[in-house]
Design a protein around this motif. Structure first.
Motif, PDB file in Angstrom:
ATOM      1  N   LEU A 120       0.838  -1.415  -0.067  1.00 57.64           N
ATOM      2  CA  LEU A 120      -0.077  -0.072   0.021  1.00 57.64           C
ATOM      3  C   LEU A 120       0.771   1.219  -0.015  1.00 57.64           C
ATOM      4  O   LEU A 120       1.712   1.234   0.821  1.00 57.64           O
ATOM      5  N   PRO A 121       0.172   2.048  -0.616  1.00 60.06           N
ATOM      6  CA  PRO A 121       1.091   3.575  -0.709  1.00 60.06           C
ATOM      7  C   PRO A 121       1.086   4.114   0.646  1.00 60.06           C
ATOM      8  O   PRO A 121       2.132   4.791   1.168  1.00 60.06           O
ATOM      9  N   CYS A 122       0.057   4.310   1.272  1.00 59.73           N
ATOM     10  CA  CYS A 122      -0.325   4.887   2.532  1.00 59.73           C
ATOM     11  C   CYS A 122      -1.551   4.485   2.944  1.00 59.73           C
ATOM     12  O   CYS A 122      -2.988   4.713   2.322  1.00 59.73           O
ATOM     13  N   PRO A 123      -1.977   3.578   3.872  1.00 55.48           N
ATOM     14  CA  PRO A 123      -2.981   3.045   4.441  1.00 55.48           C
ATOM     15  C   PRO A 123      -4.190   3.945   4.782  1.00 55.48           C
ATOM     16  O   PRO A 123      -5.298   3.638   4.405  1.00 55.48           O
ATOM     17  N   VAL A 124      -4.006   5.093   5.421  1.00 55.22           N
ATOM     18  CA  VAL A 124      -4.952   5.927   5.724  1.00 55.22           C
ATOM     19  C   VAL A 124      -5.524   7.038   4.721  1.00 55.22           C
ATOM     20  O   VAL A 124      -6.810   7.448   5.005  1.00 55.22           O
ATOM     21  N   THR A 125      -4.729   7.042   3.781  1.00 55.58           N
ATOM     22  CA  THR A 125      -5.303   8.137   2.725  1.00 55.58           C
ATOM     23  C   THR A 125      -6.432   7.391   1.752  1.00 55.58           C
ATOM     24  O   THR A 125      -7.181   8.115   1.075  1.00 55.58           O
ATOM     25  N   GLN A 126      -6.301   6.078   1.678  1.00 55.06           N
ATOM     26  CA  GLN A 126      -7.610   5.444   0.975  1.00 55.06           C
ATOM     27  C   GLN A 126      -7.413   5.859  -0.456  1.00 55.06           C
ATOM     28  O   GLN A 126      -8.391   5.997  -1.083  1.00 55.06           O
ATOM     29  N   ARG A 127      -6.090   5.999  -1.016  1.00 56.57           N
ATOM     30  CA  ARG A 127      -5.914   6.140  -2.393  1.00 56.57           C
ATOM     31  C   ARG A 127      -5.013   5.022  -2.926  1.00 56.57           C
ATOM     32  O   ARG A 127      -3.918   4.740  -2.349  1.00 56.57           O
ATOM     33  N   ALA A 128      -5.371   4.399  -3.903  1.00 55.16           N
ATOM     34  CA  ALA A 128      -4.613   3.285  -4.461  1.00 55.16           C
ATOM     35  C   ALA A 128      -3.420   3.872  -5.465  1.00 55.16           C
ATOM     36  O   ALA A 128      -3.457   5.117  -5.898  1.00 55.16           O
ATOM     37  N   TRP A 129      -2.392   3.065  -5.660  1.00 56.32           N
ATOM     38  CA  TRP A 129      -1.315   3.758  -6.308  1.00 56.32           C
ATOM     39  C   TRP A 129      -1.323   3.093  -7.769  1.00 56.32           C
ATOM     40  O   TRP A 129      -1.541   1.838  -8.041  1.00 56.32           O
ATOM     41  N   SER A 130      -0.925   3.818  -8.751  1.00 52.21           N
ATOM     42  CA  SER A 130      -0.716   3.428 -10.127  1.00 52.21           C
ATOM     43  C   SER A 130       0.455   4.237 -10.686  1.00 52.21           C
ATOM     44  O   SER A 130       0.882   5.305 -10.203  1.00 52.21           O
ATOM     45  N   SER A 131       0.979   3.560 -11.616  1.00 47.67           N
ATOM     46  CA  SER A 131       2.265   4.300 -12.234  1.00 47.67           C
ATOM     47  C   SER A 131       1.410   5.383 -13.384  1.00 47.67           C
ATOM     48  O   SER A 131       0.416   5.261 -13.414  1.00 47.67           O
ATOM     49  N   TRP A 132       2.473   6.271 -13.848  1.00 49.20           N
ATOM     50  CA  TRP A 132       1.864   7.556 -14.531  1.00 49.20           C
ATOM     51  C   TRP A 132       1.227   6.683 -15.827  1.00 49.20           C
ATOM     52  O   TRP A 132       0.125   7.215 -16.418  1.00 49.20           O
ATOM     53  N   HIS A 133       1.792   5.713 -16.339  1.00 47.83           N
ATOM     54  CA  HIS A 133       1.248   5.105 -17.499  1.00 47.83           C
ATOM     55  C   HIS A 133      -0.205   4.629 -17.303  1.00 47.83           C
ATOM     56  O   HIS A 133      -1.118   4.870 -18.056  1.00 47.83           O
ATOM     57  N   GLU A 134      -0.384   4.086 -16.048  1.00 50.85           N
ATOM     58  CA  GLU A 134      -1.373   3.474 -15.968  1.00 50.85           C
ATOM     59  C   GLU A 134      -2.666   4.564 -15.590  1.00 50.85           C
ATOM     60  O   GLU A 134      -3.884   4.726 -15.906  1.00 50.85           O
ATOM     61  N   ALA A 135      -2.083   5.515 -14.780  1.00 50.49           N
ATOM     62  CA  ALA A 135      -3.257   6.565 -14.171  1.00 50.49           C
ATOM     63  C   ALA A 135      -3.614   7.496 -15.572  1.00 50.49           C
ATOM     64  O   ALA A 135      -4.825   7.738 -15.679  1.00 50.49           O
TER      65      ALA A 135
END
Length: 329
Positions: A120-135
């Motif tokens: 997880l990038p940061c458990p409490v922010t509730q934002r999933a992580w993706s690369s710039w390609h994916e985003a």
């Protein structure tokens, strides 16, 4: 599929099955597989701009069946231990903290009682992580975010993306994939990361990450372990990255009974600077995007993984060709 692609696919399948018949090289071997998302629709996962980082329910099920027949799916702790088993040990990892881990991955693994690890990038922010390609690719694909993505790309001075026709179909998805590949070859990564960060904050993506309750629930089930995801281009000189990583570790310690002392790196490149950053945050190992089997002695900080795409997961032959084709000579 063009005739040449069909021919290459048949060759890969046959070569993969032939290599699998040579079982002796797999004695005592271990590897880690890397995945991002498992969508609820196979056709959506198969779209060209998603196929490199999304699986569907059918391809994920095929992957588990293929591995279960020819390997042992084990925990990260077990995969890092030396062994002399006839079947190789394989650990499953999922980067990003997407909510479909709960909806798609968990039910499939629970049916087979197989373990997995989520970063997880940061458990409490509730934002999933993706690369710039994916985003960027995903934002251009979605009707509700496409205009925002086009505006951000224009403001950053980046080339204009392809225009959508009357329908969002496979042809448009392929155009997005080609556009992303062109950006990767010709544009500054800093600008691309900035656009992706702005897109990640779009409300349309707000409900796609695991929440704290789901993280606790999955870990208490006994099959899932959680670790931190190190942001791209983080170094020991980047004080903010170190603070973020330590905070992520602290949050995991609050949420989880047994958080991993292992992290995964979002960067395409891993070096000793990354290893020092991890050590400064109390992390013992970092899983990278370098392809390969684990090599004894397994005491290095930076470890390789095999990235699993939709075409590879969907074909046992391609899977075995990918894995066995990377055995050390």
């Amino acid at each position: 599929m063009p005739r040449l692609d069909r021919t290459q696919d048949v060759v890969q399948r046959l070569r993969g099955h032939w290599r699998l018949s040579l079982s002796e090289p797999l004695w005592g071997r271990s590897a880690i597989l890397a995945m991002n998302r498992v969508l609820d629709d196979e056709a959506e996962a198969r779209l060209p701009h998603r196929a490199g980082w999304c699986l569907g329910p059918d391809s994920f099920r095929q992957l588990l069946e293929s591995l279960s027949e020819s390997a042992q799916i084990v925990s990260l702790e077990s995969v890092l231990q030396l062994h002399h088993d006839q079947l190789p040990r394989i650990a499953l990892t999922f980067d990003g903290g997407w909510r479909d881990t709960l909806k798609q991955v968990s039910p499939a693994l629970e049916r087979l009682a197989l373990p997995a690890n989520v970063f997880l990038p940061c458990p409490v922010t509730q934002r999933a992580w993706s690369s710039w390609h994916e985003a960027i690719g995903e934002a251009l694909w979605r009707d509700e975010t496409a205009d925002h993505a086009r505006r951000l790309l224009a403001e950053a001075g980046l080339p204009a993306p392809p225009t959508v026709g009357t329908h969002r179909d496979e042809r448009y998805s392929q155009a997005i994939r080609n556009y992303i590949a062109e950006l990767d070859q010709s544009q500054d990564a800093t600008a691309l990361h900035a656009v992706a960060s702005a897109l990640d904050a779009d409300p349309a993506f707000a409900d796609e990450a695991l929440d704290a309750f789901s993280i606790r629930r999955l870990e208490q089930g006994g099959l899932f372990r959680f670790g931190s995801l190190i942001p791209p281009h983080a170094t020991t000189q980047d004080v903010s990255a170190l603070i973020q990583l330590r905070e992520s570790q602290h949050q995991l310690a609050v949420l989880c009974r047994h958080p991993l002392r292992i992290a995964t790196s979002a960067s395409a490149h891993a070096d000793e600077g990354l290893a020092r950053l991890a050590a400064s945050a109390g992390i013992e190992r970092v899983l990278t995007h370098r392809t390969g089997w684990l090599e004894p002695p397994i005491d290095t900080v930076l470890l390789p993984r095999f990235a699993i795409t939709q075409p590879v997961a969907n074909s046992p032959g391609r899977l075995f060709d990918w894995l066995l084709g990377n055995l050390p000579s």
